[in-house]
Design a protein around this motif. Structure first.
Motif, PDB file in Angstrom:
ATOM      1  N   GLU A  95      -1.766  18.904  25.836  1.00  0.00           N
ATOM      2  CA  GLU A  95      -0.929  20.001  25.363  1.00  0.00           C
ATOM      3  C   GLU A  95       0.553  19.687  25.582  1.00  0.00           C
ATOM      4  O   GLU A  95       0.965  19.269  26.664  1.00  0.00           O
ATOM      5  N   TYR A  96       1.360  19.903  24.556  1.00  0.00           N
ATOM      6  CA  TYR A  96       2.801  19.677  24.607  1.00  0.00           C
ATOM      7  C   TYR A  96       3.506  20.911  24.038  1.00  0.00           C
ATOM      8  O   TYR A  96       2.870  21.762  23.422  1.00  0.00           O
ATOM      9  N   PRO A  97       4.824  21.018  24.227  1.00  0.00           N
ATOM     10  CA  PRO A  97       5.552  22.141  23.611  1.00  0.00           C
ATOM     11  C   PRO A  97       5.232  22.245  22.124  1.00  0.00           C
ATOM     12  O   PRO A  97       5.073  21.247  21.433  1.00  0.00           O
ATOM     13  N   ILE A  98       5.159  23.463  21.634  1.00  0.00           N
ATOM     14  CA  ILE A  98       4.616  23.722  20.302  1.00  0.00           C
ATOM     15  C   ILE A  98       5.430  23.072  19.201  1.00  0.00           C
ATOM     16  O   ILE A  98       4.900  22.625  18.189  1.00  0.00           O
ATOM     17  N   CYS A  99       6.754  23.021  19.336  1.00  0.00           N
ATOM     18  CA  CYS A  99       7.649  22.380  18.359  1.00  0.00           C
ATOM     19  C   CYS A  99       7.598  23.071  16.992  1.00  0.00           C
ATOM     20  O   CYS A  99       7.921  22.463  15.980  1.00  0.00           O
ATOM     21  N   GLU A 100       7.156  24.316  16.943  1.00  0.00           N
ATOM     22  CA  GLU A 100       7.169  25.124  15.728  1.00  0.00           C
ATOM     23  C   GLU A 100       7.729  26.498  16.091  1.00  0.00           C
ATOM     24  O   GLU A 100       7.773  26.875  17.265  1.00  0.00           O
ATOM     25  N   ILE A 101       8.127  27.262  15.094  1.00  0.00           N
ATOM     26  CA  ILE A 101       8.662  28.601  15.360  1.00  0.00           C
ATOM     27  C   ILE A 101       7.606  29.484  16.001  1.00  0.00           C
ATOM     28  O   ILE A 101       7.880  30.287  16.896  1.00  0.00           O
ATOM     29  N   GLU A 102       6.357  29.366  15.553  1.00  0.00           N
ATOM     30  CA  GLU A 102       5.248  30.105  16.144  1.00  0.00           C
ATOM     31  C   GLU A 102       3.997  29.245  16.071  1.00  0.00           C
ATOM     32  O   GLU A 102       3.928  28.277  15.314  1.00  0.00           O
ATOM     33  N   GLU A 103       3.010  29.614  16.879  1.00  0.00           N
ATOM     34  CA  GLU A 103       1.751  28.870  16.903  1.00  0.00           C
ATOM     35  C   GLU A 103       0.756  29.536  15.963  1.00  0.00           C
ATOM     36  O   GLU A 103       0.242  30.619  16.242  1.00  0.00           O
ATOM     37  N   THR A 142       8.064  25.439   7.755  1.00  0.00           N
ATOM     38  CA  THR A 142       8.842  24.627   6.825  1.00  0.00           C
ATOM     39  C   THR A 142       7.991  24.016   5.729  1.00  0.00           C
ATOM     40  O   THR A 142       8.322  24.107   4.536  1.00  0.00           O
ATOM     41  N   VAL A 143       6.876  23.388   6.105  1.00  0.00           N
ATOM     42  CA  VAL A 143       6.073  22.643   5.123  1.00  0.00           C
ATOM     43  C   VAL A 143       4.678  23.224   4.910  1.00  0.00           C
ATOM     44  O   VAL A 143       3.920  22.716   4.089  1.00  0.00           O
ATOM     45  N   GLY A 144       4.333  24.289   5.636  1.00  0.00           N
ATOM     46  CA  GLY A 144       3.012  24.879   5.465  1.00  0.00           C
ATOM     47  C   GLY A 144       1.961  24.150   6.281  1.00  0.00           C
ATOM     48  O   GLY A 144       2.174  23.824   7.449  1.00  0.00           O
ATOM     49  N   ARG A 145       0.814  23.883   5.672  1.00  0.00           N
ATOM     50  CA  ARG A 145      -0.283  23.239   6.396  1.00  0.00           C
ATOM     51  C   ARG A 145       0.084  21.818   6.814  1.00  0.00           C
ATOM     52  O   ARG A 145       0.673  21.055   6.064  1.00  0.00           O
TER      53      ARG A 145
END
Length: 333
Positions: free
Chosen positions: A256-264, A322-325
Motif C-alpha cells: 500500500e502506498y499513498p493513493i496519488c489520486e483525488i479520491e479512491e 483525469t483519465v478514467g479507468r
C-alpha cells in the motif's frame, strides 16, 4: 575591428533528436507533471561533446519550451538485437531470458538490492508497447553490444507489455542523465501534437516537426493486484484486492502506498467463466473490497435457484479523475 583576425567562426550546430516515451511514472517527483519522458541525444556521434538541445511542443498556435538538455547530458540508448521471452509472472526475477542490445554508452552491472530500488531500469519496445525492465548482470560482447541477464520484468505498471519486444526495438536506459520529463496538457491526450528538437545554436525554424500522440499513460492508475474471494456462511462472496500507486516506483509487489489520486474509487466487474458478458458492474469508494450476495448473483444470472456462487471472473479498475479507468487487474475467484 581587427581585419587581420579574419571572419568570426560560426557557432557549431550538432543536430539532435529525441525519443518520446509515453510510459508510467518513473519518479515520485514527476507525479504533478502531466506529460511524457523525453530522451535526448545527438543525431550523429561526434568526437566533440554534445552541446545540448531544447525540446519544444506546439500548443495554442505557438511553440512552448518543454524541457532542455545541457552540455554532455546524452541519454544512453540503443537497439534490441535479441528480445526477451514472455513471463508467466512479472515482478519476479527472470533467469530464463537474456536481452542483447546495442548501446551508445557503456552499461554496467548492479546488485539485486539496487535494481529492486530502481537502479539499472531500462525501457524496451516502441510507442504503445513499452516494457520497463531491471537488469543485474551486464556482459560486454564488444563493438557496443551487451548481454543483460537476471532481469526484473514488467516494472512500474508495464506488466501487460511483457513478451511484446522484438528485434530492432528501441532500448533506453531510464536512469541516465538524458531522460527528462516534459509537460503536456492533459487536454492533448489522444491528439497528435507536434514537437521540435532544437540543437544549441540552431533555430526552431530550421527543424522539422515530430508528430506524437500521447495517451497520458503517466496518469493511468496501475492494475490492482492480489484479487481474492472468500465465501461466507451465508453463501455471499467477498472480493478483496490491493491497490497500487502510479507515484511509487517500487509498488510492484502490491504494497500500500499513498493513493496519488483525488479520491479512491474503483469499478468492479463480474463475469461468468463462460463468456465476456458483464453480469454486474459496481463502483466502490474508499474501500478495497466488495460483497456480492447470493440473491444478487442469482438475479444476475436469471433468478436461478442456487445454493452458492460458483467460480467467477472478477476485473477491478482504479479510477482517475483525469483519465478514467486505469489498467485492469483480473482473477478467477
Amino acid at each position: 575591428v581587427d581585419e587581420a583576425a579574419g571572419p568570426a567562426e560560426l557557432p557549431t550546430i550538432q543536430p539532435s533528436d529525441v525519443i518520446l516515451l509515453d510510459i508510467p511514472m518513473l519518479r515520485s517527483i514527476d507525479a504533478d507533471i502531466t506529460g511524457v519522458y523525453a530522451v535526448g541525444f545527438p543525431t550523429v556521434t561526434s568526437d566533440f561533446a554534445w552541446p545540448g538541445a531544447d525540446l519544444y511542443t506546439q500548443a495554442g498556435g505557438g511553440w512552448l519550451l518543454g524541457t532542455y538538455w545541457s552540455e554532455g547530458k546524452v541519454a544512453t540508448k540503443g537497439i534490441v538485437l535479441e528480445p526477451v521471452l514472455d513471463v508467466a509472472q512479472p515482478w519476479n526475477w527472470d533467469d530464463g531470458s537474456a536481452l542483447v542490445v546495442t548501446s551508445n554508452l557503456p552499461l554496467a552491472s548492479s546488485t539485486e538490492e539496487d535494481v529492486l530500488a530502481g537502479a539499472n531500469r531500462a525501457c524496451i519496445g516502441e510507442h504503445g508497447r513499452w516494457e520497463v525492465i531491471g537488469f543485474v548482470n551486464v556482459e560486454d560482447l564488444g563493438d557496443g553490444e551487451y548481454k543483460l541477464t537476471r532481469l526484473l520484468r514488467g516494472c512500474v505498471g508495464t506488466e501487460h507489455n511483457t513478451g511484446t519486444s522484438i528485434a530492432t526495438d528501441t532500448f533506453v536506459l531510464l536512469d541516465s542523465v538524458g531522460v527528462r520529463r516534459s509537460a503536456l496538457p492533459s487536454a492533448a491526450t489522444g491528439t497528435s501534437v507536434n514537437w521540435r528538437m532544437v540543437a544549441v545554436n540552431d533555430r526552431i525554424q530550421n527543424t522539422s516537426d515530430i508528430p506524437f500522440t500521447s495517451e497520458n499513460v503517466g496518469d493511468m492508475p496501475l492494475a490492482p493486484v492480489n484479487i481474492v474471494g472468500n465465501r461466507n456462511t451465508d453463501a455471499s462472496l467477498v472480493v478483496r484486492w490491493t491497490r497500487r500507486s502510479r507515484c511509487a516506483i517500487t509498488a510492484d509487489m502490491g504494497t500500500e502506498y499513498p493513493i496519488c489520486e483525488i479520491e479512491e474509487r474503483y469499478v468492479v466487474e463480474f463475469r461468468t467463466t463462460l463468456g465476456p458478458a458483464v453480469l454486474r458492474s459496481v463502483e466502490v469508494v474508499d474501500a478495497t473490497e466488495f460483497l456480492y450476495s447470493l440473491p444478487a448473483y442469482s438475479a444476475d444470472v436469471g433468478n436461478q435457484d442456487l445454493t452458492s456462487i460458483p467460480d467467477i471472473h472478477v476485473t477491478v479498475y482504479q479510477i482517475s479523475s483525469t483519465v478514467g479507468r486505469g489498467y485492469p487487474g483480473a482473477n478467477i475467484v
